[in-house]
Design a protein around this motif. Structure first.
Motif, mmCIF file in Angstrom:
data_model
loop_
_atom_site.group_PDB
_atom_site.id
_atom_site.type_symbol
_atom_site.label_atom_id
_atom_site.label_comp_id
_atom_site.label_asym_id
_atom_site.label_seq_id
_atom_site.Cartn_x
_atom_site.Cartn_y
_atom_site.Cartn_z
ATOM 1 N N GLY A 193 3.068 -10.153 59.287
ATOM 2 C CA GLY A 193 2.637 -8.893 59.854
ATOM 3 C C GLY A 193 2.908 -7.735 58.927
ATOM 4 N N GLN A 194 3.969 -7.862 58.106
ATOM 5 C CA GLN A 194 4.314 -6.781 57.181
ATOM 6 C C GLN A 194 3.234 -6.592 56.132
ATOM 7 O OE1 GLN A 194 7.429 -7.299 54.111
ATOM 8 N NE2 GLN A 194 8.383 -5.439 54.935
ATOM 9 N N LEU A 195 2.724 -7.687 55.571
ATOM 10 C CA LEU A 195 1.673 -7.571 54.562
ATOM 11 C C LEU A 195 0.391 -7.026 55.179
ATOM 12 C CD1 LEU A 195 2.133 -10.836 52.460
ATOM 13 C CD2 LEU A 195 2.767 -8.497 51.835
ATOM 14 N N CYS A 196 0.118 -7.421 56.402
ATOM 15 C CA CYS A 196 -1.033 -6.867 57.120
ATOM 16 C C CYS A 196 -0.880 -5.359 57.272
ATOM 17 C CB CYS A 196 -1.149 -7.536 58.496
ATOM 18 S SG CYS A 196 -2.422 -6.833 59.582
ATOM 19 N N ASP A 197 0.323 -4.922 57.641
ATOM 20 C CA ASP A 197 0.590 -3.491 57.804
ATOM 21 C C ASP A 197 0.388 -2.738 56.494
ATOM 22 O OD1 ASP A 197 1.222 -3.980 60.414
ATOM 23 O OD2 ASP A 197 3.388 -3.791 60.176
#
Length: 322
Positions: free
Chosen positions: A153-157
């Motif tokens: 989710g962090q890379l998506c963010d």
């Protein structure tokens, strides 16, 4: 083009008299109890006057009032895209995560955006990224693929947040209005500083940092990225070298004071619009001021409700536009 907003600016000038000043916020802070704060706000005309109305309902109503003012005064929605870009990309991020993770959490979307949540979800589900606005399409595809492949989710963010900042910068560059240009640049600059601080304090390397930052006036993202390699000390040294020692002092006090500095920087940058009589700038500035006002009221009342003392809450109080 400038003269078409003469009536709107005149109305905004009248509405500005009801904006909270720093003294008003201090008076609210001095209220002894949460209920006293609610009554204070009702006396100022907030909400619908009902004693049964909750704080979330009151805040939602104030946001709706501000949105109605905007709708009444500005027909060209493209002229005020700058006000909703962050929320549009927040909704995109939420849609991607819901589609990719089958998350069914409700009430995670902003309701005042151009693109409906269902439309965003369908674009992601069908892989029809080209149906999204140009400044969203590529980021949406990349973020979706990354989330599906890595589950991060962090890379998506990172991907969506950077695209949002790039869209804000583009909106500023394309606008003929000086306030919108300044506001866009202030948003990107403060976001870059917050990103650098966060990367430095969490041990991220320069490659990760570089993926997050977006060029703007006032700071060099190349130098800021390099500074992250030396940790928070390196970031602070760089900020001081470019005349942002007040940001450093705020950070050294606390994270909350630093967050306040970032928001206050934007408000201070838009204050000159009080003296502009003919452009769309004062209308945009009023909306930013209302958002800041509502956010500050929420901070104060949340603090009161949770039993925090005034000094703790005061650290989180923003400066007012009025």
């Amino acid at each position: 083009m400038e003269l078409e907003y003469t009536y709107g600016v005149a109305r905004i000038r009248a509405l500005e008299s009801s904006l909270f000043t720093d003294d008003t916020i201090t008076a609210l802070l001095q209220c002894k109890t949460y209920d006293d704060c609610i009554n204070f706000l009702r006396d100022k005309g907030w909400g619908n006057g009902s004693p049964e109305q909750t704080l979330p309902e009151m805040l939602s109503e104030e946001k709706a009032k501000a949105q109605k003012v905007l709708n009444d005064l500005v027909e060209d929605r493209d002229a005020i895209d700058i006000l909703t870009i962050k929320d549009e990309f927040h909704n995109l991020k939420a849609a991607i995560k819901q589609v990719c993770t089958a998350d069914e959490t409700e009430d995670i979307y902003y309701s005042h955006c151009k693109l409906e949540p269902e439309y965003l979800q369908n674009c992601i589900k069908q892989g029809e990224y080209s149906s999204l606005p140009d400044n969203m399409a590529s980021a949406a595809r990349e973020a979706t693929e990354v989330l599906l492949k890595t589950g991060s989710g962090q890379l998506c963010d990172v991907i969506i947040d950077r695209a949002a900042l790039e869209a804000i910068r583009e909106a500023g560059n394309n606008s003929e209005n000086s306030l919108i240009k300044k506001y866009a640049d202030s948003q990107v600059m403060t976001a870059d500083i917050k990103i650098a601080v966060r990367c430095a304090t969490t041990g991220k390397d320069s490659q990760f940092t570089k993926k997050c930052l977006v060029p703007c006036n006032g700071i060099s993202v190349t130098d800021l990225t390099m500074a992250v390699e030396n940790g928070i000390t390196g970031v602070c040294d760089y900020l001081e070298s470019v005349g942002l020692s007040d940001a450093v002092q705020a950070f050294k006090k606390s994270k909350s004071v630093f967050e306040c500095w970032c928001d206050n920087k934007i408000i201070e940058d838009i204050k000159p619009e009080k003296y502009n009589a003919f452009s769309i700038g004062p209308i945009v500035a009023y909306m930013i001021a209302r958002e800041n006002e509502i956010k500050t009221v929420k901070i104060i009342l949340s603090g009161k409700l949770n039993g925090f003392d005034n000094e703790f809450i005061k650290e989180r109080v923003r400066v007012m536009y009025a």
